[in-house]
Design an enzyme around this catalytic site. Structure first.
Site, PDB file in Angstrom:
ATOM      1  N   MET A  30       0.776  -1.295  -0.032  1.00 14.81           N
ATOM      2  CA  MET A  30      -0.166   0.049  -0.005  1.00 14.81           C
ATOM      3  C   MET A  30       1.144   1.349  -0.052  1.00 14.81           C
ATOM      4  SD  MET A  30      -3.393  -0.734   2.349  1.00 14.81           S
ATOM      5  CE  MET A  30      -2.967  -0.693   3.723  1.00 14.81           C
ATOM      6  N   ALA A  32       4.048   3.805   1.008  1.00 13.49           N
ATOM      7  CA  ALA A  32       4.632   4.204   2.353  1.00 13.49           C
ATOM      8  C   ALA A  32       6.169   3.076   2.669  1.00 13.49           C
ATOM      9  CB  ALA A  32       3.744   4.331   3.546  1.00 13.49           C
ATOM     10  N   HIS A  37       9.468  -3.722   3.283  1.00 14.55           N
ATOM     11  CA  HIS A  37       8.793  -4.012   1.889  1.00 14.55           C
ATOM     12  C   HIS A  37      10.166  -4.283   0.948  1.00 14.55           C
ATOM     13  CE1 HIS A  37       5.427  -0.946   3.417  1.00 14.55           C
ATOM     14  NE2 HIS A  37       5.074  -2.138   2.915  1.00 14.55           N
ATOM     15  N   GLN A  61     -10.407  -2.527   2.567  1.00 13.19           N
ATOM     16  CA  GLN A  61      -9.961  -3.259   3.750  1.00 13.19           C
ATOM     17  C   GLN A  61      -9.641  -2.262   4.964  1.00 13.19           C
ATOM     18  OE1 GLN A  61      -6.316  -4.210   1.403  1.00 13.19           O
ATOM     19  NE2 GLN A  61      -5.287  -3.829   3.192  1.00 13.19           N
ATOM     20  N   GLU A 148       5.862 -11.934   6.867  1.00 19.11           N
ATOM     21  CA  GLU A 148       5.179 -12.645   8.068  1.00 19.11           C
ATOM     22  C   GLU A 148       4.605 -11.836   8.958  1.00 19.11           C
ATOM     23  OE1 GLU A 148       5.203 -15.959   8.914  1.00 19.11           O
ATOM     24  OE2 GLU A 148       6.200 -16.910   7.231  1.00 19.11           O
ATOM     25  N   LYS A 149       4.968 -10.546   9.041  1.00 15.41           N
ATOM     26  CA  LYS A 149       4.312  -9.876   9.962  1.00 15.41           C
ATOM     27  C   LYS A 149       2.666  -9.882  10.061  1.00 15.41           C
ATOM     28  CE  LYS A 149       4.323  -5.099   9.817  1.00 15.41           C
ATOM     29  NZ  LYS A 149       2.951  -4.526  10.397  1.00 15.41           N
ATOM     30  N   THR A 184       9.094  -3.470  11.364  1.00 15.79           N
ATOM     31  CA  THR A 184       8.862  -2.254  10.643  1.00 15.79           C
ATOM     32  C   THR A 184       7.488  -2.127  10.203  1.00 15.79           C
ATOM     33  OG1 THR A 184       9.598  -3.388   8.659  1.00 15.79           O
ATOM     34  CG2 THR A 184      11.387  -2.179   9.779  1.00 15.79           C
ATOM     35  N   SER A 186       4.681   0.920   8.301  1.00 18.87           N
ATOM     36  CA  SER A 186       4.277   2.271   7.876  1.00 18.87           C
ATOM     37  C   SER A 186       3.605   3.049   8.832  1.00 18.87           C
ATOM     38  CB  SER A 186       3.327   2.191   6.532  1.00 18.87           C
ATOM     39  OG  SER A 186       4.096   1.530   5.594  1.00 18.87           O
ATOM     40  N   ARG A 187       3.017   2.411   9.920  1.00 19.88           N
ATOM     41  CA  ARG A 187       2.304   3.169  10.923  1.00 19.88           C
ATOM     42  C   ARG A 187       3.012   3.609  12.006  1.00 19.88           C
ATOM     43  NH1 ARG A 187      -1.797  -0.453   8.999  1.00 19.88           N
ATOM     44  NH2 ARG A 187      -3.662   0.490   8.630  1.00 19.88           N
TER      45      ARG A 187
END
Length: 284
Positions: A30, A32, A37, A61, A148-149, A184, A186-187
């Protein structure tokens, strides 16, 4: 690197690549972009001759009280990172291109989608897996890499790809962590400096659980309770859930059995920011 916005154009390119016997890998994001990534891209490049990255902030989502409009969209920065990571094609469609007038189809992922993230975020997994299947149809990959996160997401994608005979190999990539153990995300940018320090409690809870499992304890429910108490010791930390599950079905488990694979999963709000983390292990 070629940037493509039109689904039909991307599909034609993918079909041409297949006719040329190119092995295609896809990394869906998505945007960011962060090191997590980029680790997915690296893994995809290790297996595939051509790598497609998708960037699409999927509205279906996000729940009604979630951060769809707040979600960061630094496209130029993302494109530069994708290019430097060796991505061959960057597919970045608009919402209107993915969900044109008259669009009405969605996928129900089944019972696995009703627990944990599914219970906390109703409709999230249906929206997620529907767009994943659309993107698989558009990019036509042989291989797709997911982190896997988002462990429950990964399990659902594997289930749906198997059930619908899609034929794409799904590869899970290990969690990438900051130097202090925080996964890690993006939030993470939403965290204040004080909240950022408190957020390390998720990884400390995982380390505590691992230490107890290494003592040959089988009482997973009790260990989870102790780990949750550790999380709650931080003033701004509020767990949505923290428990052990069967790694394949995401059914909650209370006792470990030799030869089975389990996962400790958690979602924790640090202030107003919701973070997830997990740890997979085989009980020997």
């Amino acid at each position: 690197m070629q940037i493509i916005n039109d689904p039909a154009e991307m599909q034609k390119i993918a079909e041409k690549l297949r006719l040329q016997h190119q092995y295609i890998g896809v990394v869906m994001t998505m945007g960011a972009l962060h090191e997590g990534h980029l680790s997915l891209v690296k893994l995809a490049k290790a297996h595939a001759g051509t790598v497609i990255m998708t960037i699409f902030v999927n509205p279906t989502q996000f729940g009604p009280n979630e951060d769809f409009y707040r979600y960061p969209r630094p496209f130029e920065q993302d494109a530069a990172l994708a290019r430097s990571a060796g991505v061959d094609y960057l597919f970045a469609p608009s919402t209107e291109a993915m969900y044109p007038d008259g669009y009405s189809t969605s996928i129900d992922p089944g019972p696995i989608a009703t627990r944990f993230e599914g219970a906390s975020r109703p409709g999230h997994f249906g929206g997620m897996v529907t767009v994943v299947v659309k993107l698989l149809g558009i990019t036509r990959p042989h291989l797709a890499v997911f982190g896997e996160k988002d462990a429950q997401q990964l399990a659902i994608i594997r289930r749906v790809v198997t059930d619908l005979n899609i034929g794409t190999t799904i590869l899970g990539a290990p969690i990438v962590r900051e130097s202090d153990g925080l996964a890690t995300s993006s939030r993470n940018i939403y965290l204040s400096s004080n909240e950022r320090q408190q957020a390390t409690v998720l990884y400390r809870a995982i380390r505590y659980a691992k230490m107890e499992i290494d003592k040959d304890r089988t009482d997973l429910e009790a260990i989870a309770g102790e780990a949750e108490a550790l999380v709650r010791s931080e003033p701004d930390a509020e767990p949505d859930y923290l428990c052990f599950v069967d790694d394949a079905t995401f059914e909650p488990v209370t006792q470990a059995v030799t030869g089975k694979a389990y996962r400790l999963i958690m979602a924790v709000r640090i202030g107003s920011t919701r973070l997830i983390d997990n740890w997979r292990f085989d009980y020997q």
